[in-house]
Design a protein around this motif. Structure first.
Motif, PDB file in Angstrom:
ATOM      1  N   VAL A 251      40.032  93.409  25.704  1.00 14.74           N
ATOM      2  CA  VAL A 251      39.201  92.911  24.593  1.00 14.74           C
ATOM      3  C   VAL A 251      40.086  92.485  23.429  1.00 14.74           C
ATOM      4  CG1 VAL A 251      37.511  93.587  22.848  1.00 14.74           C
ATOM      5  CG2 VAL A 251      37.162  94.231  25.243  1.00 14.74           C
ATOM      6  N   LEU A 252      41.089  93.310  23.140  1.00 13.91           N
ATOM      7  CA  LEU A 252      41.966  92.985  22.019  1.00 13.91           C
ATOM      8  C   LEU A 252      42.793  91.733  22.315  1.00 13.91           C
ATOM      9  CD1 LEU A 252      42.406  94.306  19.262  1.00 13.91           C
ATOM     10  CD2 LEU A 252      44.427  95.434  20.195  1.00 13.91           C
ATOM     11  N   ALA A 253      43.300  91.612  23.545  1.00 16.63           N
ATOM     12  CA  ALA A 253      44.111  90.444  23.908  1.00 16.63           C
ATOM     13  C   ALA A 253      43.281  89.168  23.885  1.00 16.63           C
ATOM     14  CB  ALA A 253      44.739  90.643  25.287  1.00 16.63           C
ATOM     15  N   ALA A 259      41.110  84.298  18.304  1.00 22.71           N
ATOM     16  CA  ALA A 259      41.398  84.199  16.871  1.00 22.71           C
ATOM     17  C   ALA A 259      42.571  83.265  16.613  1.00 22.71           C
ATOM     18  CB  ALA A 259      41.692  85.595  16.305  1.00 22.71           C
ATOM     19  N   LEU A 260      43.613  83.367  17.468  1.00 23.49           N
ATOM     20  CA  LEU A 260      44.762  82.485  17.304  1.00 23.49           C
ATOM     21  C   LEU A 260      44.387  81.023  17.560  1.00 23.49           C
ATOM     22  CD1 LEU A 260      47.769  84.416  18.862  1.00 23.49           C
ATOM     23  CD2 LEU A 260      47.560  83.587  16.522  1.00 23.49           C
ATOM     24  N   SER A 261      43.518  80.800  18.542  1.00 28.38           N
ATOM     25  CA  SER A 261      43.085  79.428  18.819  1.00 28.38           C
ATOM     26  C   SER A 261      42.345  78.842  17.633  1.00 28.38           C
ATOM     27  CB  SER A 261      42.195  79.396  20.066  1.00 28.38           C
ATOM     28  OG  SER A 261      42.896  79.846  21.200  1.00 28.38           O
ATOM     29  N   VAL A 262      41.444  79.641  17.057  1.00 27.47           N
ATOM     30  CA  VAL A 262      40.700  79.169  15.882  1.00 27.47           C
ATOM     31  C   VAL A 262      41.650  78.935  14.712  1.00 27.47           C
ATOM     32  CG1 VAL A 262      38.942  79.787  14.181  1.00 27.47           C
ATOM     33  CG2 VAL A 262      38.571  80.306  16.608  1.00 27.47           C
ATOM     34  N   LEU A 263      42.542  79.913  14.496  1.00 27.14           N
ATOM     35  CA  LEU A 263      43.482  79.790  13.386  1.00 27.14           C
ATOM     36  C   LEU A 263      44.402  78.593  13.582  1.00 27.14           C
ATOM     37  CD1 LEU A 263      44.738  80.896  10.795  1.00 27.14           C
ATOM     38  CD2 LEU A 263      46.180  82.388  12.203  1.00 27.14           C
ATOM     39  N   THR A 264      44.877  78.400  14.808  1.00 25.18           N
ATOM     40  CA  THR A 264      45.752  77.262  15.081  1.00 25.18           C
ATOM     41  C   THR A 264      45.025  75.949  14.838  1.00 25.18           C
ATOM     42  OG1 THR A 264      46.977  78.541  16.732  1.00 25.18           O
ATOM     43  CG2 THR A 264      47.173  76.145  16.829  1.00 25.18           C
ATOM     44  N   THR A 277      52.727  79.346  15.219  1.00 26.26           N
ATOM     45  CA  THR A 277      53.822  79.702  16.124  1.00 26.26           C
ATOM     46  C   THR A 277      54.590  80.913  15.608  1.00 26.26           C
ATOM     47  OG1 THR A 277      54.042  77.385  16.782  1.00 26.26           O
ATOM     48  CG2 THR A 277      55.907  78.846  17.237  1.00 26.26           C
ATOM     49  N   LEU A 278      54.873  80.936  14.300  1.00 25.62           N
ATOM     50  CA  LEU A 278      55.588  82.070  13.715  1.00 25.62           C
ATOM     51  C   LEU A 278      54.786  83.358  13.852  1.00 25.62           C
ATOM     52  CD1 LEU A 278      57.016  80.522  10.419  1.00 25.62           C
ATOM     53  CD2 LEU A 278      58.238  80.994  12.531  1.00 25.62           C
ATOM     54  N   LEU A 279      53.492  83.282  13.575  1.00 24.12           N
ATOM     55  CA  LEU A 279      52.639  84.465  13.673  1.00 24.12           C
ATOM     56  C   LEU A 279      52.602  84.992  15.098  1.00 24.12           C
ATOM     57  CD1 LEU A 279      50.538  86.325  12.260  1.00 24.12           C
ATOM     58  CD2 LEU A 279      48.791  84.660  12.895  1.00 24.12           C
ATOM     59  N   THR A 280      52.488  84.093  16.060  1.00 20.07           N
ATOM     60  CA  THR A 280      52.439  84.498  17.467  1.00 20.07           C
ATOM     61  C   THR A 280      53.749  85.143  17.907  1.00 20.07           C
ATOM     62  OG1 THR A 280      50.905  82.693  17.937  1.00 20.07           O
ATOM     63  CG2 THR A 280      52.039  83.679  19.808  1.00 20.07           C
ATOM     64  N   THR A 281      54.868  84.515  17.530  1.00 24.17           N
ATOM     65  CA  THR A 281      56.181  84.983  17.978  1.00 24.17           C
ATOM     66  C   THR A 281      56.560  86.318  17.364  1.00 24.17           C
ATOM     67  OG1 THR A 281      56.921  82.698  18.267  1.00 24.17           O
ATOM     68  CG2 THR A 281      58.634  84.396  18.096  1.00 24.17           C
ATOM     69  N   LEU A 282      56.306  86.482  16.074  1.00 25.40           N
ATOM     70  CA  LEU A 282      56.825  87.642  15.347  1.00 25.40           C
ATOM     71  C   LEU A 282      55.863  88.823  15.275  1.00 25.40           C
ATOM     72  CD1 LEU A 282      58.532  85.761  12.388  1.00 25.40           C
ATOM     73  CD2 LEU A 282      59.628  86.744  14.394  1.00 25.40           C
TER      74      LEU A 282
END
Length: 509
Positions: A251-253, A259-264, A277-282
């Motif tokens: 569920v979290l993944a 959320a990342l798709s919407v944010l992107t 990209t920075l948020l995803t990587t770090l």
């Protein structure tokens, strides 16, 4: 270990000593920069072959003297087809059998290299997470895990691909057979609707189930030292015994992905895609890896996560920035000849780009005024920072592959900048725009290139047995802090480029 303990342990690892795992995630982000070398080398070899064989000159001469401009395929498709038939022999000249074989080899080599690198780096990432969750040195455990587990990770990747292909093939064959059986009674259109939707649903559920199993299989490899099939068996046992923990992670993944798709999407609209990209990587990838490792290894009693840091986040963050700033200057002072080489190489490749663009001068033009149309200072500054910092750390950590990607990046950027400068309509305007932020941004990229070359030297020495694993670990951590220092410099440069340079140069001129 409860769900809250797993989350707390993952957060504690990221807060207490991020430099002990994040270098592997920066290295993962640099893999495309490493893999892209093969296609560029293939293009270079093809160009040299065409030039030496005389094919390129022959085709260019033919185009200049005997081939008319292509007609519009929409208004006159017959004329366009006739034109295509006329130029087809010329296209065959540019793509003989030798180059077709070269293209196939480059594609195959790129795929193999990408799978191998992702397997090794993923093994390092999960091993580092496991090490930190046992309160061990993450980089040491990660480097050992990369060497020990990479082949098993390759096996898992290939096995998952085979499973997906099997599901797709079974779904396709089943849909065709069922549609053919229903078509005489219901009609082809109704049969297609009745068959396709349930088939897509079943295939989607099957693929989701496969991904659910393979999500934890790499963790089983690392935690249990299991083989490819043993890790799948261990994962199925974990799912049976701890369905709530596994479901929590899924569920979290999935929520993080949505959320990342919407944010992107929002960042793309705002023209700041690099921040995603920075948020995803770090943050996102390291946290999810730590979480699933904690959920899988916790019930086995193999984990002892570090306690949360006592000092507040803001204080530790400030200390990290100060350390990064100090490490950056320390690295520059320690490697003066390496930086001198980078500067000379940058100037040389800039000149090469300038010369290569000379034949296009006056016919193809670029303009800084046009590139600044629609400039919005806040979003532009954020995008400049995100893009430049990404270039910096991918150049630096990509250099771990024997320095070749760092050299390639340095040469490529030099040639591109030289060509852009030669084609600029108003060179004085371009210089006036670049100078305010360029006095920070350009040296920062030079330092990143030097850092990549330095890491390449370390990896080369380790490859030949002249540097220990501990030397590589120390180099990775030092590189991380230098990249943090470069981030500070590039943030200042981005602010100037977003808020000062576009207006300063216009007023000045």
């Amino acid at each position: 270990m409860t769900l809250s303990d797993a989350v707390a342990g993952a957060v504690a690892v990221l807060r207490r000593r991020p430099a002990d795992i994040l270098p592997f995630y920066l290295l993962g982000a640099a893999i495309p920069a490493i893999v892209r070398i093969l296609p560029f080398l293939g293009i270079a070899v093809a160009f040299v072959y065409l030039e030496l064989s005389g094919r390129l000159d022959a085709v260019l001469t033919e185009f200049e003297t005997g081939v008319p401009e292509p007609p519009d395929p929409d208004t006159d498709p017959e004329a366009f087809d006739a034109w295509a038939e006329e130029v087809a022999p010329l296209a065959e000249q540019l793509l003989p059998l030798e180059l077709q074989l070269l293209a196939a080899a480059v594609v195959l080599g790129s795929i193999v290299l990408a799978i191998t690198l992702y397997a090794a780096v993923s093994a390092a990432q999960l091993s580092a997470c496991y090490g930190r969750l046992r309160d061990d040195r993450g980089l040491v455990i990660g480097l050992a895990g990369a060497g020990r587990f990479w082949l098993r990770f390759v096996g898992l990747y290939l096995l998952e691909i085979v499973a997906w292909l099997a599901v797709g093939t079974i779904a396709l064959v089943g849909a065709v057979l069922l549609g053919a059986a229903l078509a005489p009674a219901t009609g082809a259109g109704v049969a297609a609707v009745v068959v396709i939707l349930p088939t897509l649903l079943v295939a989607g559920l099957a693929i989701a189930a496969i991904r659910a199993v393979f999500a934890f299989a790499p963790v089983a490899v690392v935690v249990d030292d299991a083989g490819v099939f043993g890790s799948l068996s261990a994962t199925l046992g974990f799912l049976r015994r701890h369905p709530i923990a596994a479901g929590f992670y899924y569920v979290l993944a999935v929520g993080a992905s949505v959320a990342l798709s919407v944010l992107t999407g929002l960042l793309v609209v705002a023209e700041v895609p690099s921040l995603g990209t920075l948020l995803t990587t770090l943050i996102v990838f390291p946290f999810l890896d730590l979480l699933k490792t904690a959920l899988y290894g916790g019930p086995k009693g193999k984990l002892s996560p570090p306690s949360p840091p006592e000092r507040p986040f803001r204080s530790r963050f400030a200390d990290g920035l100060r350390r990064g700033w100090a490490e950056m200057f320390s690295f520059v002072r320690a490697t003066p000849f390496l930086h001198a080489f980078v500067v000379v190489a940058a100037v040389g490749t800039f000149w090469a780009g300038w010369e290569l663009a000379e034949p296009l001068a006056g016919t193809v033009e670029t303009s800084i005024d046009e590139r600044l149309e629609g400039h919005v200072p806040p979003t532009a500054a954020l995008e400049f920072f995100g893009n430049n910092w990404t270039v910096a750390y991918t150049t630096a950590f990509g250099g771990l592959a024997l320095a070749i990607p760092a050299l390639f990046s340095l040469a490529f950027n030099g040639v591109v900048l030289g060509a852009v400068a030669r084609l600029e309509v108003e060179l004085v305007e371009l210089a006036a725009f670049v100078i305010p932020h360029g006095i920070l941004e350009v040296p920062a990229i030079f330092v990143a290139s030097a850092l990549g070359l330095w890491l390449g030297v370390v990896s080369w020495r380790a490859f030949h047995g002249r540097a220990s694993r501990q030397d590589v670990v120390e180099a990775l951590e030092r590189a991380f802090w230098v990249v943090v220092g470069l981030g500070i410099v590039l943030a200042i440069a981005a602010f100037i480029e977003g808020f000062v340079s576009p207006y300063y140069y216009g007023v000045f001129l």
